[in-house]
Scaffold this motif. Structure first.
Motif, PDB file in Angstrom:
ATOM      1  N   ALA A 146       2.261  -7.322  -6.135  1.00  0.00           N
ATOM      2  CA  ALA A 146       0.919  -7.018  -5.995  1.00  0.00           C
ATOM      3  C   ALA A 146       0.430  -7.353  -4.796  1.00  0.00           C
ATOM      4  O   ALA A 146      -0.370  -6.394  -4.151  1.00  0.00           O
ATOM      5  N   THR A 147       0.717  -8.364  -4.146  1.00  0.00           N
ATOM      6  CA  THR A 147       0.419  -8.826  -2.727  1.00  0.00           C
ATOM      7  C   THR A 147       0.818  -7.908  -1.758  1.00  0.00           C
ATOM      8  O   THR A 147       0.055  -7.503  -1.034  1.00  0.00           O
ATOM      9  N   ALA A 148       2.104  -7.603  -1.690  1.00  0.00           N
ATOM     10  CA  ALA A 148       2.831  -6.806  -1.038  1.00  0.00           C
ATOM     11  C   ALA A 148       2.205  -5.348  -1.017  1.00  0.00           C
ATOM     12  O   ALA A 148       1.956  -4.745   0.087  1.00  0.00           O
ATOM     13  N   GLY A 149       2.039  -4.790  -1.881  1.00  0.00           N
ATOM     14  CA  GLY A 149       1.689  -3.661  -2.428  1.00  0.00           C
ATOM     15  C   GLY A 149       0.137  -3.473  -1.758  1.00  0.00           C
ATOM     16  O   GLY A 149      -0.295  -2.345  -1.109  1.00  0.00           O
ATOM     17  N   PHE A 154      -3.689  -1.699   2.263  1.00  0.00           N
ATOM     18  CA  PHE A 154      -4.713  -2.307   3.182  1.00  0.00           C
ATOM     19  C   PHE A 154      -4.462  -1.616   4.773  1.00  0.00           C
ATOM     20  O   PHE A 154      -5.436  -1.170   5.168  1.00  0.00           O
ATOM     21  N   PHE A 155      -3.026  -1.515   5.096  1.00  0.00           N
ATOM     22  CA  PHE A 155      -2.819  -1.039   6.298  1.00  0.00           C
ATOM     23  C   PHE A 155      -2.817   0.588   6.379  1.00  0.00           C
ATOM     24  O   PHE A 155      -3.383   1.280   7.209  1.00  0.00           O
ATOM     25  N   LEU A 156      -2.722   1.111   5.144  1.00  0.00           N
ATOM     26  CA  LEU A 156      -2.623   2.478   5.019  1.00  0.00           C
ATOM     27  C   LEU A 156      -4.217   2.879   4.872  1.00  0.00           C
ATOM     28  O   LEU A 156      -4.354   4.033   5.789  1.00  0.00           O
ATOM     29  N   MET A 191     -14.254 -13.318  -1.468  1.00  0.00           N
ATOM     30  CA  MET A 191     -12.899 -12.598  -1.950  1.00  0.00           C
ATOM     31  C   MET A 191     -12.384 -12.994  -2.849  1.00  0.00           C
ATOM     32  O   MET A 191     -11.827 -12.147  -3.836  1.00  0.00           O
ATOM     33  N   LEU A 192     -11.846 -14.363  -3.189  1.00  0.00           N
ATOM     34  CA  LEU A 192     -11.502 -14.928  -4.300  1.00  0.00           C
ATOM     35  C   LEU A 192     -12.200 -14.429  -5.444  1.00  0.00           C
ATOM     36  O   LEU A 192     -11.559 -14.109  -6.584  1.00  0.00           O
ATOM     37  N   ALA A 222      -6.806 -14.187  -0.158  1.00  0.00           N
ATOM     38  CA  ALA A 222      -7.454 -13.811  -1.290  1.00  0.00           C
ATOM     39  C   ALA A 222      -6.601 -13.154  -2.537  1.00  0.00           C
ATOM     40  O   ALA A 222      -6.996 -13.316  -3.778  1.00  0.00           O
ATOM     41  N   THR A 223      -5.727 -12.240  -2.063  1.00  0.00           N
ATOM     42  CA  THR A 223      -4.999 -11.460  -2.880  1.00  0.00           C
ATOM     43  C   THR A 223      -3.990 -12.392  -3.527  1.00  0.00           C
ATOM     44  O   THR A 223      -3.547 -12.290  -4.778  1.00  0.00           O
ATOM     45  N   LEU A 224      -3.225 -13.083  -2.732  1.00  0.00           N
ATOM     46  CA  LEU A 224      -2.119 -13.867  -3.228  1.00  0.00           C
ATOM     47  C   LEU A 224      -2.640 -15.023  -4.191  1.00  0.00           C
ATOM     48  O   LEU A 224      -2.035 -15.088  -5.503  1.00  0.00           O
TER      49      LEU A 224
END
Length: 279
Positions: A146-149, A154-156, A191-192, A222-224
């Motif tokens: 989920a964090t990697a995706g 985000f960059f896309l 963000m958390l 925050a995502t992790l």
């Protein structure tokens, strides 16, 4: 007779001006012809870039699948219902046991691909992780993917997301931008809170964060951390997949209350700082 002619000429000019104004309003209106062309958010270069990124990811996914050990993949498909998920779990259980490394690689690449390109169904992938790997390993897999995706998304979005988000959620984007501007000093806490609680959809957060200039390290942390509570609930529910009647049962009132309580704890430093400032 000069006066009547002047009046007639003036009336004609005013009528032409009104017609021009009406025509301009029609062009600017939602039903006008021009907005139909402007309604599509991407330019040709942005659209080409989006297809290019999608092609690269798709090619990588195809290469991973083509190197995996042979199996009967005809019965495999992305689950859309709990019934599909139960069938998929039955077909994949022995394969995951016989080829754990290859299966995890295929699972991770599929999850990240879906998360990057906003393809619905990642919640079923999280349930599948719990059903096949248990709570601890399943939770690690889900949080990693989920964090990697989300980071890829985000960059896309940083590349081509601004017109899309402005087109789909203009009001929500303005609200989010205003809230971020007020909380720049405690951005990680806010963000958390957003990640832990269902205040805003994760899809919108992934796309909107680079547009409102949230630093990537804040977004990543925050995502992790923020996805762990909800992921734990989903992965744990995968252990009792046969007893689960609906995906909605995952987030009942009790579960949502716990998530909001955790989110409130995460945002407490921001609230306490504001209180000190006003005092």
């Amino acid at each position: 007779m000069a006066a009547p002619r002047n009046l007639i000429g003036e009336s004609g000019r005013l009528l032409r001006d009104e017609e021009s104004a009406v025509a301009k309003e029609d062009d600017d209106s939602p039903t006008g012809k021009r907005p139909k062309l402007e309604r599509f958010p991407f330019t040709r270069w942005e659209l080409a870039g989006a297809f290019g990124v999608f092609f690269v990811f798709s090619a990588g996914l195809f290469c991973i699948y083509s190197t995996m050990p042979a199996a009967d993949f005809r019965k495999l498909k992305l689950p859309r219902t709990l019934s599909d998920l139960r069938i998929l779990k039955d077909h994949l259980a022995s394969y995951a046991k016989d080829y754990p490394a290859q299966f995890i690689l295929g699972y991770c690449s599929t999850y990240i691909f879906m998360q990057t390109f906003m393809i619905p169904g990642t919640i079923f992938m999280s349930l599948l992780a719990g059903a096949l790997f248990g709570v601890i390993r399943g939770l690690l897999l889900v949080v990693f993917n989920a964090t990697a995706g989300a980071s890829s998304c985000f960059f896309l979005s940083k590349l081509i997301g601004r017109p899309l988000v402005s087109w789909l959620w203009p009001e929500k984007l303005r609200f989010f931008q205003a809230e971020i501007a007020k909380r720049r000093d405690k951005l990680l806490n806010y963000m958390l809170f957003l990640r832990i609680t269902p205040s805003l959809p994760n899809l919108f957060i992934n796309l909107a964060c680079p547009i409102v200039d949230i630093p990537f390290h804040i977004f990543f942390l925050a995502t992790l951390i923020g996805l762990i509570p909800a992921s734990y609930i989903t992965v744990r529910a995968g252990l009792a997949l046969g007893d689960l009647k609906s995906v909605k049962d995952l987030y009942d009132f009790k579960t949502l209350s716990v998530l909001f309580l955790i989110g409130f704890v995460s945002i407490c430093p921001t609230l306490l700082k504001k209180k000190k400032i006003y005092e």
